[in-house]
Write a protein that holds these residues in place. Sequence first.
Motif, PDB file in Angstrom:
ATOM      1  N   ASP A  79     -60.695 -12.919  28.390  1.00 41.42           N
ATOM      2  CA  ASP A  79     -61.249 -12.883  29.738  1.00 41.42           C
ATOM      3  C   ASP A  79     -62.137 -14.093  29.997  1.00 41.42           C
ATOM      4  OD1 ASP A  79     -61.692 -11.871  32.269  1.00 41.42           O
ATOM      5  OD2 ASP A  79     -63.467 -10.744  31.654  1.00 41.42           O
ATOM      6  N   LEU A  80     -62.046 -14.621  31.204  1.00 41.35           N
ATOM      7  CA  LEU A  80     -62.968 -15.644  31.689  1.00 41.35           C
ATOM      8  C   LEU A  80     -63.731 -15.077  32.874  1.00 41.35           C
ATOM      9  CD1 LEU A  80     -60.852 -18.952  31.659  1.00 41.35           C
ATOM     10  CD2 LEU A  80     -62.372 -18.069  29.880  1.00 41.35           C
ATOM     11  N   SER A  81     -65.024 -15.360  32.943  1.00 41.85           N
ATOM     12  CA  SER A  81     -65.825 -14.942  34.102  1.00 41.85           C
ATOM     13  C   SER A  81     -65.646 -15.977  35.212  1.00 41.85           C
ATOM     14  CB  SER A  81     -67.297 -14.820  33.710  1.00 41.85           C
ATOM     15  OG  SER A  81     -67.794 -16.046  33.221  1.00 41.85           O
ATOM     16  N   VAL A  82     -65.413 -15.487  36.421  1.00 37.89           N
ATOM     17  CA  VAL A  82     -65.094 -16.357  37.561  1.00 37.89           C
ATOM     18  C   VAL A  82     -65.907 -15.919  38.767  1.00 37.89           C
ATOM     19  CG1 VAL A  82     -63.264 -17.230  39.074  1.00 37.89           C
ATOM     20  CG2 VAL A  82     -62.726 -16.600  36.695  1.00 37.89           C
ATOM     21  N   CYS A  83     -66.516 -16.871  39.473  1.00 38.59           N
ATOM     22  CA  CYS A  83     -67.167 -16.548  40.739  1.00 38.59           C
ATOM     23  C   CYS A  83     -66.706 -17.531  41.807  1.00 38.59           C
ATOM     24  CB  CYS A  83     -68.686 -16.564  40.617  1.00 38.59           C
ATOM     25  SG  CYS A  83     -69.441 -18.184  40.712  1.00 38.59           S
ATOM     26  N   VAL A  84     -66.723 -17.057  43.046  1.00 44.15           N
ATOM     27  CA  VAL A  84     -66.366 -17.862  44.208  1.00 44.15           C
ATOM     28  C   VAL A  84     -67.562 -17.882  45.147  1.00 44.15           C
ATOM     29  CG1 VAL A  84     -64.857 -18.084  46.230  1.00 44.15           C
ATOM     30  CG2 VAL A  84     -63.905 -17.326  44.039  1.00 44.15           C
ATOM     31  N   LEU A  85     -67.963 -19.057  45.537  1.00 45.68           N
ATOM     32  CA  LEU A  85     -69.086 -19.251  46.460  1.00 45.68           C
ATOM     33  C   LEU A  85     -68.514 -19.653  47.809  1.00 45.68           C
ATOM     34  CD1 LEU A  85     -72.194 -19.162  46.047  1.00 45.68           C
ATOM     35  CD2 LEU A  85     -72.116 -21.645  45.786  1.00 45.68           C
ATOM     36  N   GLU A  86     -68.888 -18.935  48.871  1.00 46.35           N
ATOM     37  CA  GLU A  86     -68.335 -19.183  50.204  1.00 46.35           C
ATOM     38  C   GLU A  86     -69.475 -19.287  51.217  1.00 46.35           C
ATOM     39  OE1 GLU A  86     -66.721 -19.670  53.713  1.00 46.35           O
ATOM     40  OE2 GLU A  86     -65.601 -19.921  51.857  1.00 46.35           O
ATOM     41  N   LYS A  87     -69.526 -20.400  51.975  1.00 44.55           N
ATOM     42  CA  LYS A  87     -70.639 -20.614  52.897  1.00 44.55           C
ATOM     43  C   LYS A  87     -70.533 -19.778  54.168  1.00 44.55           C
ATOM     44  CE  LYS A  87     -68.799 -24.889  55.036  1.00 44.55           C
ATOM     45  NZ  LYS A  87     -68.656 -24.459  56.429  1.00 44.55           N
ATOM     46  N   GLY A  88     -69.346 -19.304  54.522  1.00 43.97           N
ATOM     47  CA  GLY A  88     -69.198 -18.448  55.690  1.00 43.97           C
ATOM     48  C   GLY A  88     -69.803 -17.084  55.454  1.00 43.97           C
ATOM     49  N   SER A  89     -70.097 -16.364  56.534  1.00 44.08           N
ATOM     50  CA  SER A  89     -70.731 -15.050  56.411  1.00 44.08           C
ATOM     51  C   SER A  89     -69.835 -14.052  55.704  1.00 44.08           C
ATOM     52  CB  SER A  89     -71.102 -14.509  57.796  1.00 44.08           C
ATOM     53  OG  SER A  89     -69.934 -14.319  58.580  1.00 44.08           O
ATOM     54  N   GLU A  90     -68.530 -14.257  55.767  1.00 39.80           N
ATOM     55  CA  GLU A  90     -67.568 -13.478  55.016  1.00 39.80           C
ATOM     56  C   GLU A  90     -66.374 -14.363  54.719  1.00 39.80           C
ATOM     57  OE1 GLU A  90     -65.713 -10.258  57.144  1.00 39.80           O
ATOM     58  OE2 GLU A  90     -66.173 -11.169  59.078  1.00 39.80           O
ATOM     59  N   VAL A  91     -65.588 -13.973  53.751  1.00 39.95           N
ATOM     60  CA  VAL A  91     -64.391 -14.749  53.433  1.00 39.95           C
ATOM     61  C   VAL A  91     -63.513 -14.819  54.686  1.00 39.95           C
ATOM     62  CG1 VAL A  91     -62.257 -14.762  52.100  1.00 39.95           C
ATOM     63  CG2 VAL A  91     -64.415 -14.223  50.976  1.00 39.95           C
ATOM     64  N   GLY A  92     -63.060 -16.016  55.026  1.00 42.93           N
ATOM     65  CA  GLY A  92     -62.195 -16.214  56.183  1.00 42.93           C
ATOM     66  C   GLY A  92     -62.895 -16.606  57.455  1.00 42.93           C
ATOM     67  N   SER A  93     -64.228 -16.455  57.522  1.00 42.91           N
ATOM     68  CA  SER A  93     -64.921 -16.713  58.785  1.00 42.91           C
ATOM     69  C   SER A  93     -64.995 -18.189  59.140  1.00 42.91           C
ATOM     70  CB  SER A  93     -66.329 -16.114  58.747  1.00 42.91           C
ATOM     71  OG  SER A  93     -67.120 -16.723  57.750  1.00 42.91           O
ATOM     72  N   HIS A  94     -64.760 -19.087  58.166  1.00 41.85           N
ATOM     73  CA  HIS A  94     -64.739 -20.523  58.445  1.00 41.85           C
ATOM     74  C   HIS A  94     -63.335 -21.114  58.288  1.00 41.85           C
ATOM     75  CE1 HIS A  94     -69.341 -21.348  57.762  1.00 41.85           C
ATOM     76  NE2 HIS A  94     -69.087 -20.492  58.732  1.00 41.85           N
ATOM     77  N   ILE A  95     -62.324 -20.259  58.244  1.00 41.26           N
ATOM     78  CA  ILE A  95     -60.956 -20.717  58.029  1.00 41.26           C
ATOM     79  C   ILE A  95     -60.223 -20.821  59.357  1.00 41.26           C
ATOM     80  CG2 ILE A  95     -58.741 -20.211  56.950  1.00 41.26           C
ATOM     81  CD1 ILE A  95     -60.809 -20.935  54.917  1.00 41.26           C
ATOM     82  N   LEU A  96     -59.660 -22.009  59.628  1.00 39.46           N
ATOM     83  CA  LEU A  96     -58.893 -22.232  60.853  1.00 39.46           C
ATOM     84  C   LEU A  96     -57.659 -23.057  60.514  1.00 39.46           C
ATOM     85  CD1 LEU A  96     -60.192 -23.234  64.351  1.00 39.46           C
ATOM     86  CD2 LEU A  96     -58.403 -24.600  63.282  1.00 39.46           C
ATOM     87  N   SER A  97     -56.515 -22.613  61.025  1.00 41.67           N
ATOM     88  CA  SER A  97     -55.271 -23.368  60.842  1.00 41.67           C
ATOM     89  C   SER A  97     -54.297 -22.928  61.905  1.00 41.67           C
ATOM     90  CB  SER A  97     -54.693 -23.104  59.446  1.00 41.67           C
ATOM     91  OG  SER A  97     -53.498 -23.821  59.247  1.00 41.67           O
ATOM     92  N   GLY A  98     -53.177 -23.681  62.062  1.00 41.64           N
ATOM     93  CA  GLY A  98     -52.213 -23.411  63.117  1.00 41.64           C
ATOM     94  C   GLY A  98     -51.769 -21.973  63.295  1.00 41.64           C
ATOM     95  N   ASN A  99     -51.002 -21.279  62.503  1.00 40.68           N
ATOM     96  CA  ASN A  99     -50.494 -21.627  61.207  1.00 40.68           C
ATOM     97  C   ASN A  99     -49.079 -21.099  61.085  1.00 40.68           C
ATOM     98  OD1 ASN A  99     -49.933 -20.922  58.236  1.00 40.68           O
ATOM     99  ND2 ASN A  99     -51.768 -22.151  58.018  1.00 40.68           N
ATOM    100  N   VAL A 100     -48.110 -22.014  60.910  1.00 45.20           N
ATOM    101  CA  VAL A 100     -46.788 -21.614  60.436  1.00 45.20           C
ATOM    102  C   VAL A 100     -46.807 -21.805  58.930  1.00 45.20           C
ATOM    103  CG1 VAL A 100     -44.331 -22.145  60.416  1.00 45.20           C
ATOM    104  CG2 VAL A 100     -45.564 -22.094  62.574  1.00 45.20           C
ATOM    105  N   PHE A 101     -46.587 -20.730  58.218  1.00 47.84           N
ATOM    106  CA  PHE A 101     -46.891 -20.647  56.802  1.00 47.84           C
ATOM    107  C   PHE A 101     -45.626 -20.678  55.960  1.00 47.84           C
ATOM    108  CE2 PHE A 101     -47.980 -17.885  53.077  1.00 47.84           C
ATOM    109  CZ  PHE A 101     -48.920 -18.727  52.497  1.00 47.84           C
ATOM    110  N   ASP A 102     -45.592 -21.624  55.022  1.00 47.28           N
ATOM    111  CA  ASP A 102     -44.526 -21.680  54.026  1.00 47.28           C
ATOM    112  C   ASP A 102     -44.964 -20.801  52.851  1.00 47.28           C
ATOM    113  OD1 ASP A 102     -42.834 -22.310  51.913  1.00 47.28           O
ATOM    114  OD2 ASP A 102     -42.684 -24.424  52.420  1.00 47.28           O
ATOM    115  N   PRO A 103     -44.254 -19.705  52.569  1.00 47.94           N
ATOM    116  CA  PRO A 103     -44.761 -18.715  51.603  1.00 47.94           C
ATOM    117  C   PRO A 103     -44.436 -18.994  50.144  1.00 47.94           C
ATOM    118  CG  PRO A 103     -42.727 -17.908  52.562  1.00 47.94           C
ATOM    119  CD  PRO A 103     -43.002 -19.247  53.223  1.00 47.94           C
ATOM    120  N   LYS A 104     -43.766 -20.112  49.830  1.00 47.75           N
ATOM    121  CA  LYS A 104     -43.253 -20.252  48.465  1.00 47.75           C
ATOM    122  C   LYS A 104     -44.356 -20.260  47.413  1.00 47.75           C
ATOM    123  CE  LYS A 104     -42.577 -25.303  48.919  1.00 47.75           C
ATOM    124  NZ  LYS A 104     -41.546 -26.372  48.903  1.00 47.75           N
TER     125      LYS A 104
END
Length: 632
Positions: A79-104
């Motif tokens: 096991d490795l310990s992992v943390c994610v630091l995000e400046k937005g108030s919640e995950v996704g709140s600073h994410i913007l894109s078109g978005n047509v998504f290639d799922p591969k």
Amino acid sequence: RASYRSGNAYKQLCVGSTSHNNNDFRLKRAFSDDVSSEDSPMNQPREAMHYDVVIVGGGPAGLSAAIRLKQLSSEKDIDLSVCVLEKGSEVGSHILSGNVFDPKALEELLSYNEDGGDQWTEALLESQDSHATPVSEDSFLVLTESGGSYQIPNMLLPSQLHNDGNYIISLSKLARYLGEMAENLGVEIYPGFAADEVLYSDDQKSVRGVATKDMGIGKEGEAKDTFERGVELLGRQTLFAEGARGSCSESIISKYNLRQEGGASNQHYGLGIKEVWEVAEENFKPGFVQHTLGYPLQSSVTDKVYGGSFLYHQEPNLVLCGLVVGLDYENPYLNPYKEFQRWKTHPAIKSHLEGGTCIQYGARVLNEGGYHSLPKLTFPGGMLLGCSAGFLNAVKIKGSHCAIKSGTIAAESVYSSLTSGENAEEKTVASTGEIDTEEAPVEVTKYAESMEKSWVYDELKEVRNCHEAFSRWGVGGGLIYTGIAAHITKGKEPWTLPTPVGRNAGESKTDSKATKPAKDFQPIDYPVPDGILTFDLLTNLQRSGTYHDDDQPSHLRIKPDLAHIPESTSLQVYAAPESRFCPAGVYEYVDEKLVINAQNCIHCKCCSIKMPEEYIDWTVPEGAGGPQYQVM
């Protein structure tokens, strides 16, 4: 379990979580490098938390890396310990894109889960009440100023522009879905906390981690009653996945000369401005995708403004529309936001929006330099992921798939490095609670080697000269060159179109230096918004949900050695372009003095790129500040 809400996250960040990997052992006393007064709370020592891997940024690249690290922890039983630091108030709140998504890349990542991940569209709908709508129709138009349009047959378009098998999604919703998945796998996610400072070793030759921004500092720089010292997050490896023009990433690129080390040219950017509309059933065509060139950015085949538009129909009744403007444009009077509003009045666009309601607005810069602008990806103690590195395919008009793939490869490379060798398991923070002080920081060069062998580099190399072709020869020449590259040479042309110099001989071209003096142009007369189809900027800004505490120092700082530029150069020579290119109305001149309305900032990063002489230093505000995107 780490909470997605900033209050609970801060409590865990300060006292240490006991829910994952014995985090109570990780809380260690560490001292700030700049301690001048023991009496000031701002100069008190910071607490530190130790992890095997610290990830800065909760977007597609960072979350994919976190997920893959935990998948491997389960598969390999170390096991490795992992943390994610995000400046937005919640995950996704600073994410913007078109978005047509290639799922591969996503489907490859999820294939390692127990359920195989092949039902991700259903899982996204169940988790986030957000549809992944299969593309059903693909259209590419050239718009004319007179209101006409010409469709380019799909057979003539580069194969990378074809969207068979792709989906129309909300990337902010996909990020939330990935965040839940990462959390369920044991990743600690701390939203609402901005990485303010990169922490280096004593000899400055390696990265140790990051420190979060102090909270509760007043506008005049004083500590308020709510003051809380930032926390150091120390990692054996720190992965920077902040998105385009990330502040920590850019400081590392500069400190370690990663562009020069990688033989890369300067990165170039576009500004993407987007609205989401709810439309009536009679105007809704599920899965419809439309891209355009021409009006309003180009009126002839020789016009050199690089950019175009997108318009997508996402279930149940949403139209996602936007305009991308290359920031290497020359005319200082050009106003990207007003060009976007003008674009919506074209009959080929207006017909999709009539009778509808605009429900969200936002903007973000994106990388456009492509293959030629990729820096060296690794350094002792860390690496660059996703758009922090520049993995966006501007011709394909997509970057999320590249970001996810880079996160996956980064995780595999890091996991292999941190779990190899004698007694590797005994050295993990997951088992000991702290980083071994005898362990030297490692540069995981396998990541760069694996990326170079991946389809990401194949994609980018195939269209490596296309952006420069548009810059040199305008939209007509750019389209012809792109067609040749896509259909005939496929990236195998034995030449490179180098980035030209800037205004003065010997200068390396940047988007800032592309701006020409105002005397060479005439002001542009834009139509007055009608409040129905087109909107004034401040009205639209409310739809972004942007909020910053007014009682804090401005995070948009004029560089001390460039303090004379706003009034002496920007206003006098370029007619104050920052008052036009900012899509949030942050910059204005009152009585020929610059006023910075930092509370309006939507974190697009445009000002750090396009300002004359790049006189603004974009730093992070207090965590949780900024836009609150929900469906972007």
